[in-house]
Scaffold this active site. Structure first.
Site, PDB file in Angstrom:
ATOM      1  CD  GLN A   1      -2.692   1.406   2.418  1.00 17.35           C
ATOM      2  OE1 GLN A   1      -2.097   1.824   3.410  1.00 17.35           O
ATOM      3  NE2 GLN A   1      -3.993   1.159   2.407  1.00 17.35           N
TER       4      GLN A   1
ATOM      5  CE1 TYR B   1      -2.740   9.225   7.519  1.00 14.68           C
ATOM      6  CE2 TYR B   1      -3.689   7.243   6.570  1.00 14.68           C
ATOM      7  CZ  TYR B   1      -3.179   7.923   7.662  1.00 14.68           C
ATOM      8  OH  TYR B   1      -3.098   7.312   8.884  1.00 14.68           O
TER       9      TYR B   1
ATOM     10  NE  ARG C   1      -8.549   0.510   3.027  1.00 16.33           N
ATOM     11  CZ  ARG C   1      -8.394   0.389   4.344  1.00 16.33           C
ATOM     12  NH1 ARG C   1      -7.664   1.244   5.017  1.00 16.33           N
ATOM     13  NH2 ARG C   1      -8.974  -0.600   4.991  1.00 16.33           N
TER      14      ARG C   1
ATOM     15  N   GLY D   1      -9.023  -7.104   9.273  1.00 14.42           N
ATOM     16  CA  GLY D   1      -8.045  -6.311   9.989  1.00 14.42           C
ATOM     17  C   GLY D   1      -7.670  -6.953  11.308  1.00 14.42           C
ATOM     18  NE  ARG D   2      -8.438  -2.582  15.879  1.00 16.29           N
ATOM     19  CZ  ARG D   2      -8.466  -1.775  16.944  1.00 16.29           C
ATOM     20  NH1 ARG D   2      -9.019  -2.214  18.075  1.00 16.29           N
ATOM     21  NH2 ARG D   2      -7.961  -0.569  16.885  1.00 16.29           N
TER      22      ARG D   2
END
Length: 358
Positions: free
Chosen positions: A100, A181, A228, A314-315
């Site tokens: 990424q 971002y 993304r 993810g987690r």
């Protein structure tokens, strides 16, 4: 038990995936000071190779792109060498890695970068937030507005970083246009006050994102390029306006990106299913969807509803290196240790137990 749809194979770009799971990108702050992936990174990603498609943590395409301490880069020879070890570990265990590319823009602090310069952004507007630095939390300073010619330089940095990822053996890259971002900042009217061709209208605010995607796809191939987005996510001090404003911005953006025939669209989804459905209608290849707060029974919900092809984890995947086996066998899951998410070494990174050790 998980839905049978999770276990169907899928062709994504140049790679063949054994199922519909993937590793979502997660910042872990374990890189060396110079941005080279640390010694444990190869073990961390290799442990999770069974997920098939692994999307790496955010990786800066330049020194200006770094926001946090100990995040990896992919613009220098030593970075390429470090990522080569990671890629080899993933490939040896049958997985595929997309790196990424994350330029944080204004979400930075000079103390966290190798050159200690002022952050850059579409406009000189501070996010009004704090940033963790080596000396503790500090207010994020007002960034410097990128000049028009510098925008072309940043696009060149993404192009170079993509080529560097492929040189390291990666299967592709994901362009990070989400989560507050730099690319997301260009999309957001409260962070982008430009009056040139990169600000003002929906079309102009989308221009930088589209040009980055065009450059990367030209450099390494559209079928090795994902992107993304995170519509309406209020991260990094961004406010993209009301629902109709967000829908107008992202329907235009996704429509333009769809023309590039990229490998996939990765949506960090806040819950506007009407908007997500509109993406699905125009996007020609794979759609990946991550939602906050899913439990294990909901992992395949978007796939079953026809809204997604792949469900990145993810987690769940962070705390369970053997998450694929655990889901297949309906085994219990390890609990996440939140105190080790962004600090430390092996603890909370590569030492989560697998079923054979439980």
């Amino acid at each position: 038990m998980t839905s049978p749809s999770l276990w169907q194979p899928f062709a994504l770009g140049r790679i063949e995936l054994p199922h519909r799971l993937a590793l979502a990108p997660m910042t872990r702050n374990r890189a060396n000071v110079d941005g080279t992936p640390g010694e444990l990174a190869a073990e961390y990603y290799g442990q999770r190779a069974a997920l098939g498609l692994l999307i790496s943590e955010g990786t800066q395409p330049s020194a200006d792109g770094q926001g946090y301490v100990n995040t990896p880069g992919i613009y220098a020879p030593e970075h390429i060498a470090g990522w080569r070890k990671v890629v080899d570990a993933v490939h040896e265990r049958g997985g595929h890695l997309f790196v990424q590319l994350m330029h944080v823009g204004r979400t930075s602090h000079p103390d966290n970068t190798p050159h200690h310069r002022q952050p850059v952004a579409p406009s000189a507007i501070a996010p009004g937030q704090e940033m963790h630095t080596p000396t503790g939390p500090q207010p994020i300073p007002t960034p410097r507005e990128l000049r028009a010619e510098e925008i072309q330089d940043v696009i060149g940095e993404f192009r170079h970083a993509a080529a560097s990822a492929i040189a390291a053996g990666a299967d592709g890259v994901e362009i990070h246009a989400a989560n507050g971002y730099l690319l997301h900042q260009f999309l957001s009217p409260n962070a982008n006050h430009r009056t040139d061709g990169y600000g003002g209208s929906v079309e102009n605010r989308a221009r930088f994102v589209v040009e980055v995607a065009q450059a990367v796809a030209e450099e390494i191939g559209a079928d090795r390029t994902g992107i993304r987005i995170s519509p309406a996510f209020p991260l990094g001090g961004l406010d993209e306006g009301d629902t109709e404003s967000v829908r107008a911005q992202y329907r235009y953006l996704v429509g333009e990106l769809a023309k590039l025939n990229l490998a996939y669209l990765h949506v960090h989804h806040l819950g506007d299913d009407e908007l997500l459905r509109s993406f699905r209608e125009v996007w020609p290849t794979a759609v990946l969807v991550v939602r906050y707060g899913r439990d294990r029974e909901q992992i395949a919900a978007d796939i079953d509803a026809g809204l997604a092809d792949i469900a990145p984890l993810g987690r769940f995947a962070l705390a369970n290196p053997d998450i694929v086996e655990r889901l297949r066998t309906d085994a219990p899951l390890n609990e996440l240790d939140p105190t080790t998410l962004y600090v430390g070494d092996a603890a909370g990174y590569t030492d989560y137990p697998v079923l054979a050790l439980v």
